[in-house]
Design a protein around this motif. Structure first.
Motif, PDB file in Angstrom:
ATOM      1  N   ASP A  83       4.909  62.149  76.525  1.00 35.01           N
ATOM      2  CA  ASP A  83       4.873  63.581  76.018  1.00 35.01           C
ATOM      3  C   ASP A  83       4.842  63.237  74.707  1.00 35.01           C
ATOM      4  O   ASP A  83       5.554  62.570  73.937  1.00 35.01           O
ATOM      5  CB  ASP A  83       6.200  64.582  76.594  1.00 35.01           C
ATOM      6  CG  ASP A  83       5.828  64.689  78.219  1.00 35.01           C
ATOM      7  OD1 ASP A  83       5.100  63.988  78.670  1.00 35.01           O
ATOM      8  OD2 ASP A  83       6.631  65.388  78.633  1.00 35.01           O
TER       9      ASP A  83
ATOM     10  N   SER B   5       4.344  65.860  70.646  1.00 34.31           N
ATOM     11  CA  SER B   5       4.100  67.266  69.933  1.00 34.31           C
ATOM     12  C   SER B   5       2.806  67.016  69.363  1.00 34.31           C
ATOM     13  O   SER B   5       2.072  65.870  69.093  1.00 34.31           O
ATOM     14  CB  SER B   5       5.117  67.463  68.869  1.00 34.31           C
ATOM     15  OG  SER B   5       5.133  66.275  67.871  1.00 34.31           O
TER      16      SER B   5
ATOM     17  N   LEU C 110      -4.881  71.700  71.823  1.00 35.32           N
ATOM     18  CA  LEU C 110      -3.350  71.634  72.822  1.00 35.32           C
ATOM     19  C   LEU C 110      -3.317  72.858  73.418  1.00 35.32           C
ATOM     20  O   LEU C 110      -2.834  73.083  74.331  1.00 35.32           O
ATOM     21  CB  LEU C 110      -2.295  70.927  71.742  1.00 35.32           C
ATOM     22  CG  LEU C 110      -2.075  69.504  71.582  1.00 35.32           C
ATOM     23  CD1 LEU C 110      -1.167  69.526  70.315  1.00 35.32           C
ATOM     24  CD2 LEU C 110      -1.843  68.795  72.905  1.00 35.32           C
ATOM     25  N   ARG C 111      -3.389  74.223  72.469  1.00 36.42           N
ATOM     26  CA  ARG C 111      -3.133  75.329  72.937  1.00 36.42           C
ATOM     27  C   ARG C 111      -4.239  75.638  74.319  1.00 36.42           C
ATOM     28  O   ARG C 111      -3.799  76.310  75.061  1.00 36.42           O
ATOM     29  CB  ARG C 111      -3.249  76.365  72.110  1.00 36.42           C
ATOM     30  CG  ARG C 111      -1.723  76.699  71.474  1.00 36.42           C
ATOM     31  CD  ARG C 111      -1.875  77.597  70.429  1.00 36.42           C
ATOM     32  NE  ARG C 111      -2.490  76.826  69.233  1.00 36.42           N
ATOM     33  CZ  ARG C 111      -2.995  77.391  68.248  1.00 36.42           C
ATOM     34  NH1 ARG C 111      -3.241  78.618  68.345  1.00 36.42           N
ATOM     35  NH2 ARG C 111      -3.420  76.540  67.441  1.00 36.42           N
TER      36      ARG C 111
ATOM     37  N   ALA D  40      -3.435  73.926  77.343  1.00 35.00           N
ATOM     38  CA  ALA D  40      -1.999  74.459  78.035  1.00 35.00           C
ATOM     39  C   ALA D  40      -2.362  75.766  78.456  1.00 35.00           C
ATOM     40  O   ALA D  40      -2.169  75.982  79.806  1.00 35.00           O
ATOM     41  CB  ALA D  40      -0.971  74.580  76.973  1.00 35.00           C
TER      42      ALA D  40
ATOM     43  N   ASN E 210       1.659  71.196  79.997  1.00 43.35           N
ATOM     44  CA  ASN E 210       2.826  72.057  79.802  1.00 43.35           C
ATOM     45  C   ASN E 210       3.299  71.889  78.621  1.00 43.35           C
ATOM     46  O   ASN E 210       3.018  70.728  77.951  1.00 43.35           O
ATOM     47  CB  ASN E 210       3.818  71.847  80.949  1.00 43.35           C
ATOM     48  CG  ASN E 210       4.324  70.292  80.856  1.00 43.35           C
ATOM     49  OD1 ASN E 210       4.613  69.785  79.933  1.00 43.35           O
ATOM     50  ND2 ASN E 210       4.277  69.649  82.129  1.00 43.35           N
ATOM     51  N   ARG E 211       4.061  73.136  78.120  1.00 47.85           N
ATOM     52  CA  ARG E 211       4.632  72.751  76.447  1.00 47.85           C
ATOM     53  C   ARG E 211       6.123  73.320  76.700  1.00 47.85           C
ATOM     54  O   ARG E 211       6.411  74.301  77.478  1.00 47.85           O
ATOM     55  CB  ARG E 211       3.830  73.582  75.636  1.00 47.85           C
ATOM     56  CG  ARG E 211       3.426  75.051  76.062  1.00 47.85           C
ATOM     57  CD  ARG E 211       2.509  75.835  75.206  1.00 47.85           C
ATOM     58  NE  ARG E 211       3.522  76.066  74.034  1.00 47.85           N
ATOM     59  CZ  ARG E 211       2.713  76.495  72.768  1.00 47.85           C
ATOM     60  NH1 ARG E 211       1.372  76.583  72.500  1.00 47.85           N
ATOM     61  NH2 ARG E 211       3.406  76.950  71.649  1.00 47.85           N
TER      62      ARG E 211
ATOM     63  N   GLU F  42       9.158  74.007  73.824  1.00 48.11           N
ATOM     64  CA  GLU F  42      10.030  73.674  72.657  1.00 48.11           C
ATOM     65  C   GLU F  42      11.174  72.581  72.589  1.00 48.11           C
ATOM     66  O   GLU F  42      12.141  73.132  73.437  1.00 48.11           O
ATOM     67  CB  GLU F  42      10.334  74.990  71.851  1.00 48.11           C
ATOM     68  CG  GLU F  42       9.151  75.844  71.438  1.00 48.11           C
ATOM     69  CD  GLU F  42       9.263  77.141  70.866  1.00 48.11           C
ATOM     70  OE1 GLU F  42      10.114  77.227  69.970  1.00 48.11           O
ATOM     71  OE2 GLU F  42       8.740  78.143  71.169  1.00 48.11           O
TER      72      GLU F  42
ATOM     73  N   ILE G  41       6.869  71.371  69.598  1.00 51.56           N
ATOM     74  CA  ILE G  41       6.274  71.589  70.907  1.00 51.56           C
ATOM     75  C   ILE G  41       6.056  70.368  71.426  1.00 51.56           C
ATOM     76  O   ILE G  41       5.109  69.774  70.989  1.00 51.56           O
ATOM     77  CB  ILE G  41       5.360  72.755  70.581  1.00 51.56           C
ATOM     78  CG1 ILE G  41       6.097  73.876  69.915  1.00 51.56           C
ATOM     79  CG2 ILE G  41       4.758  73.084  72.096  1.00 51.56           C
ATOM     80  CD1 ILE G  41       4.979  75.077  69.466  1.00 51.56           C
TER      81      ILE G  41
ATOM     82  N   TYR H  85       4.034  68.554  74.348  1.00 57.33           N
ATOM     83  CA  TYR H  85       2.948  68.686  75.526  1.00 57.33           C
ATOM     84  C   TYR H  85       3.132  67.535  76.183  1.00 57.33           C
ATOM     85  O   TYR H  85       3.473  66.251  75.934  1.00 57.33           O
ATOM     86  CB  TYR H  85       1.894  68.784  74.790  1.00 57.33           C
ATOM     87  CG  TYR H  85       1.758  70.067  74.039  1.00 57.33           C
ATOM     88  CD1 TYR H  85       1.118  71.173  74.681  1.00 57.33           C
ATOM     89  CD2 TYR H  85       1.797  70.011  72.658  1.00 57.33           C
ATOM     90  CE1 TYR H  85       0.764  72.353  73.912  1.00 57.33           C
ATOM     91  CE2 TYR H  85       1.749  71.252  71.924  1.00 57.33           C
ATOM     92  CZ  TYR H  85       1.117  72.249  72.603  1.00 57.33           C
ATOM     93  OH  TYR H  85       0.937  73.510  71.887  1.00 57.33           O
TER      94      TYR H  85
END
Lengths: 185, 185
Positions: free
Chosen positions: B15, B17, B44-45, B48, B54-55, B57, B67, B69
């Motif tokens: 995973d 960021s 990335l957004r 998601a 999935n994200r 924080e 964040i 991912y």
DNA sequence: CCTCTTTATGCAAAATGTTGCATACAGCGA
DNA sequence: TCGCTGTATGCAACATTTTGCATAAAGAGG
């Protein structure tokens, strides 16, 4: 940014219409710089507006009219200056390499096929390059300087193509061995 | 088109960021697929939103929050399918080759310098590739299959780089001879 | 006569990518 | 304390490229 300069470069020796340019791009410069006809037509108009190209309509028999573009003096000067300016490489992006990061026992067969197709396509292309080399650059030493530059670009195409083939062979070998090991399907 | 898949590919094992991805892209996959941080954050957004990533924080000490991912199951499936789909090569676009079409007695010196710089930059890059190869791929045969795919991509980088160096040398030779002939300045 | 291909040019929308800027917090050195 | 660097994310404007569609006239083949 430099599509405009690629187009002007293609017009150094001959005036051409957008249609002819699109075809020339497919065969020569386009091997190093791809552009679709929509892009070319748009760019031609912009360049004409800037005064770097002149345009004249030409009636033809048996074919639709066409618009011939030619480099103006200002265009030639702009092109000459551009050579000294910062240049940038646009790295190639190849799905296949990303796919290889996802190699698995399941997809190995598919990837072998894809690489095989790439190999085939590159062979075709090298064959074309070779025809051009024999036809126009058999003796590069005796060519005018500008044509020697074109020859160097062609050499880049040939060397890159040969390297690509070598990589395909290496990859196909490795993948064949691995698939063998894990039991062929 | 496939930036999304390149990003997902980078997330197969860990995973990350957006910031970490941007750096990883500079060092590994990015050698075959460049992307700026703005592109990465946006993508990335989107991914998601699609449910492929999935994200979450993560608070950090001494650094801003980040964040992270990670690939979802749906993401892994989408990636797995994508491997079988049509792939396209985005040919590289190189100003330098277009410039060579404009070779003249006047600009030959400048082009020699530019090619020399390219040579230097490629040497640096090959040095990096070589460090990676020694560090992680000294014995490709013993690696898990997926890593062998990554190795093949690295091999492509190395072969292409070596070919590029060879071309630079050839070009520099030819240009030096020509400039000599016409009287050095 | 009808369809297909070739020649020839173009618009419009969507996707992709680049450039410039903005914010915020921490640590380091002067 | 000031400025610099590194970590971390983002918006907005712009440029570039791709995709899909549209038009039009001539010749070739069925």
């Amino acid at each position: 940014m430099a599509l405009s300069h690629a187009i002007m470069t293609a017009l150094i020796e001959d005036d051409m219409s957008g249609y002819e340019l699109a075809k020339a791009f497919d065969a020569s410069l386009g091997l190093f710089w791809h552009a679709s006809h929509q892009q070319i037509y748009q760019e031609l108009r912009k360049l004409a507006d800037k005064g770097w190209l002149n345009r004249r309509e030409v009636a033809q028999r048996g074919k639709p009219d066409k618009i011939l573009y030619g480099l103006t003096l200002a265009g030639r000067e702009a092109l000459g200056e551009w050579v000294y300016r910062e240049s940038r490489v646009q790295e190639s992006k190849d799905d296949l390499l990303v796919k290889l990061y996802n190699l698995s026992a399941e997809n190995i067969g598919h990837l072998r096929v894809e690489i095989g197709e790439r190999r085939e396509a590159m062979m075709q292309r090298l064959y074309l390059y070779e025809r051009i080399r024999r036809g126009h650059y058999a003796r590069p030493e005796v060519l005018p300087l500008r044509r020697q530059g074109v020859f160097l670009a062609l050499r880049m195409g040939i060397l890159a193509g040969e390297q690509y083939l070598a990589w395909c062979d290496e990859a196909l070998d490795l993948l064949a061995r691995e698939q063998e090991k894990r039991g062929p399907r």
